[in-house]
Enzyme design. Structure first.
Site, mmCIF file in Angstrom:
data_model
loop_
_atom_site.group_PDB
_atom_site.id
_atom_site.type_symbol
_atom_site.label_atom_id
_atom_site.label_comp_id
_atom_site.label_asym_id
_atom_site.label_seq_id
_atom_site.Cartn_x
_atom_site.Cartn_y
_atom_site.Cartn_z
ATOM 1 N N ARG A 180 0.798 -1.239 0.000
ATOM 2 C CA ARG A 180 0.000 0.000 0.000
ATOM 3 C C ARG A 180 0.828 1.285 0.000
ATOM 4 O O ARG A 180 0.392 2.325 0.482
ATOM 5 C CB ARG A 180 -0.968 0.040 1.189
ATOM 6 N N CYS A 228 -11.725 -1.437 2.134
ATOM 7 C CA CYS A 228 -11.152 -1.597 3.467
ATOM 8 C C CYS A 228 -10.784 -0.239 4.060
ATOM 9 O O CYS A 228 -10.187 0.603 3.393
ATOM 10 C CB CYS A 228 -9.918 -2.497 3.409
ATOM 11 N N GLU A 304 -6.383 3.288 5.809
ATOM 12 C CA GLU A 304 -6.042 3.220 4.378
ATOM 13 C C GLU A 304 -6.832 4.304 3.634
ATOM 14 O O GLU A 304 -6.335 4.932 2.707
ATOM 15 C CB GLU A 304 -6.411 1.824 3.848
HETATM 16 N N1 EPU Z 1 -11.526 -12.368 8.038
HETATM 17 C C1 EPU Z 1 -12.289 -12.554 9.167
HETATM 18 N N2 EPU Z 1 -13.260 -11.629 9.462
HETATM 19 C C2 EPU Z 1 -13.499 -10.549 8.666
HETATM 20 C C3 EPU Z 1 -12.693 -10.354 7.503
HETATM 21 C C4 EPU Z 1 -11.714 -11.287 7.217
HETATM 22 O O1 EPU Z 1 -12.110 -13.506 9.910
HETATM 23 O O2 EPU Z 1 -14.395 -9.750 8.998
HETATM 24 C C5 EPU Z 1 -10.523 -13.393 7.697
HETATM 25 C C6 EPU Z 1 -10.930 -14.142 6.434
HETATM 26 O O3 EPU Z 1 -11.796 -15.175 6.708
HETATM 27 C C7 EPU Z 1 -9.601 -14.569 5.866
HETATM 28 C C8 EPU Z 1 -8.627 -13.489 6.318
HETATM 29 O O4 EPU Z 1 -9.278 -12.776 7.386
HETATM 30 O O5 EPU Z 1 -9.206 -15.776 6.465
HETATM 31 C C9 EPU Z 1 -8.276 -12.531 5.163
HETATM 32 O O6 EPU Z 1 -9.463 -11.912 4.674
HETATM 33 P P1 EPU Z 1 -9.569 -11.368 3.168
HETATM 34 O O7 EPU Z 1 -9.266 -12.438 2.199
HETATM 35 O O8 EPU Z 1 -10.872 -10.658 3.044
HETATM 36 O O9 EPU Z 1 -8.364 -10.381 3.040
HETATM 37 P P2 EPU Z 1 -8.010 -9.037 3.814
HETATM 38 O O10 EPU Z 1 -6.549 -9.136 4.165
HETATM 39 O O11 EPU Z 1 -8.975 -8.773 4.931
HETATM 40 C C10 EPU Z 1 -7.220 -7.814 1.660
HETATM 41 C C11 EPU Z 1 -7.348 -6.405 1.148
HETATM 42 C C12 EPU Z 1 -8.658 -6.223 0.410
HETATM 43 C C13 EPU Z 1 -8.780 -7.245 -0.702
HETATM 44 C C14 EPU Z 1 -8.686 -8.635 -0.073
HETATM 45 C C15 EPU Z 1 -8.783 -9.755 -1.094
HETATM 46 C C16 EPU Z 1 -6.260 -4.882 2.743
HETATM 47 C C17 EPU Z 1 -6.452 -3.894 3.829
HETATM 48 N N3 EPU Z 1 -7.351 -5.472 2.281
HETATM 49 O O12 EPU Z 1 -8.221 -7.970 2.684
HETATM 50 O O13 EPU Z 1 -8.616 -4.938 -0.167
HETATM 51 O O14 EPU Z 1 -9.999 -7.086 -1.405
HETATM 52 O O15 EPU Z 1 -7.405 -8.752 0.594
HETATM 53 O O16 EPU Z 1 -7.819 -9.613 -2.067
HETATM 54 O O17 EPU Z 1 -5.122 -5.102 2.309
HETATM 55 C C18 EPU Z 1 -9.178 -2.644 0.021
HETATM 56 O O18 EPU Z 1 -7.974 -2.423 0.005
HETATM 57 O O19 EPU Z 1 -10.030 -1.730 0.032
HETATM 58 C C19 EPU Z 1 -9.615 -4.017 0.065
HETATM 59 C C20 EPU Z 1 -10.868 -4.353 0.294
#
Ligand code: EPU
Length: 317
Positions: A180, A228, A304
């Site tokens: 990021r 996010c 972010e």
């Molecule tokens: N999880 C939970 N509870 C929640 C959300 C997530 O337990 O409320 C767990 C999921 O089950 C999973 C892990 O956390 O095991 C990771 O979740 P996810 O795949 O949604 O990835 P993230 O790290 O939360 C990142 C990016 C997103 C992007 C997703 C998928 C950031 C801050 N976020 O989310 O980007 O869409 O990966 O590629 O890096 C954004 O930047 O606006 C954004 C949404």
């Protein structure tokens, strides 16, 4: 500076001028205040002149992309806001510099539309960004991405304007794309050249559908949010990044509400706002989430989403 004085500062340029422009409701949150002055320049040389004049007159200058990662305070924002949404900033040029594997895209082009257009011709490279709402310029600035990859992976070169309005081109080997962030200090991206590869369009479409389905099943895409709210922090124990959504969820904050803003019950890193809600509620809810995660887990979340406010209010991230 009074309105006539400010307007006359840009009156000789090829620029659309609006006062009290409703940029908050045009952002992805669909809420928030106005820009005192919004400028839409026709092309990069006009933009460079705006940059120089703002600098000379000490007018704050902000660039608004798709408004996908932005929260505008209800009281709006001062100075000059520039949008790069006229034709001169949205061109997509295939076979850039005569090379089949390169595409030049203007900073104002929509990321999703661009990647879908390329995918229809079987050009692979930007598809990991499927479903990330952003302009090309905004996506480059913050190295947008997610679990499937980040935009920096596909960059061949970036052209940016520095604070004096001078254009510079940076080849990929001078750029560092980290989680990021980039090392690009120049404030305004003008265009980027991406590496693309010709592949089977059907297989590419299948891959894009998989990415879209994952997001649809885990994120509240129908609600008003800016994706996010927080960056994924570094886990103090492992030193790796961990999902801010998971931490907020484990802290029991899903469904927490302040006024019109709520921590999404679907993905806890999404703060959503009701239609007609207040930006201030989102800001306060974000602060409350940060406080509870700090108290409960000893982890400092970093926003972010960028918040634009007037001077005197706590300032933007
Ligand atoms: N999880 C939970 N509870 C929640 C959300 C997530 O337990 O409320 C767990 C999921 O089950 C999973 C892990 O956390 O095991 C990771 O979740 P996810 O795949 O949604 O990835 P993230 O790290 O939360 C990142 C990016 C997103 C992007 C997703 C998928 C950031 C801050 N976020 O989310 O980007 O869409 O990966 O590629 O890096 C954004 O930047 O606006 C954004 C949404």
């Amino acid at each position: 500076m009074s309105r006539p004085t400010t307007a006359s500062l840009f009156g000789d340029l090829d620029v659309d001028v609006s006062f009290d422009a409703p940029i908050g409701v045009e952002s992805w949150f669909c809420t928030g205040g106005t820009a005192d002055l919004l400028l839409r320049p026709a092309d990069p040389s006009t933009l460079a002149e705006i940059v120089r004049r703002c600098r000379r007159t000490a007018l704050p200058l902000r660039i608004m992309g798709e408004g996908a990662n932005l929260l505008v305070d209800d009281d709006g924002v001062d100075g000059v806001v520039v949008r790069l949404d006229r034709e001169g900033f949205r061109a997509v040029e295939r076979n850039a510099d005569g090379e089949v594997g390169l595409v030049r895209v203007g900073a104002g082009a929509d990321l999703s539309r661009t990647l879908m257009d390329l995918a229809r011709s079987g050009l692979q490279g930007l598809e990991p960004l499927m479903g990330v709402p952003a302009s090309i310029g905004g996506a480059i600035r913050m190295n947008a991405g997610g679990a499937f990859g980040s935009i920096g992976d596909a960059v061949h070169a970036v052209c940016a304007l520095d604070a004096d309005g001078i254009e510079r081109v940076y080849p990929a080997d001078e750029l560092r794309f980290e989680y990021r962030r980039t090392n690009l200090v120049d404030p305004i991206v003008l265009w980027a050249v991406f590496k693309v590869e010709q592949v089977d369009p059907i297989a590419l479409r299948t891959r894009i559908k998989e990415i879209a389905a994952y997001k649809k099943s885990t994120q509240p895409l129908g609600d008003k949010s800016a994706g996010c709210m927080f960056k994924n922090p570094i886990d103090p124990d492992s030193g790796d990044r961990i999902s801010a959504g998971r931490i907020i969820d484990e802290s029991g904050l899903k469904g927490l509400r302040i006024g019109s803003a709520e921590v999404s019950p679907r993905h806890a890193n999404f703060l959503t706002v009701d239609r007609g809600g207040r930006a201030r509620d989102v800001i306060e809810l974000g602060d409350e989430v940060m406080r509870r995660v700090r108290d409960g887990r000893g982890i400092e979340l970093e926003r972010e989403v960028v918040v634009w406010r007037r001077p005197g209010e706590e300032d933007e991230a």
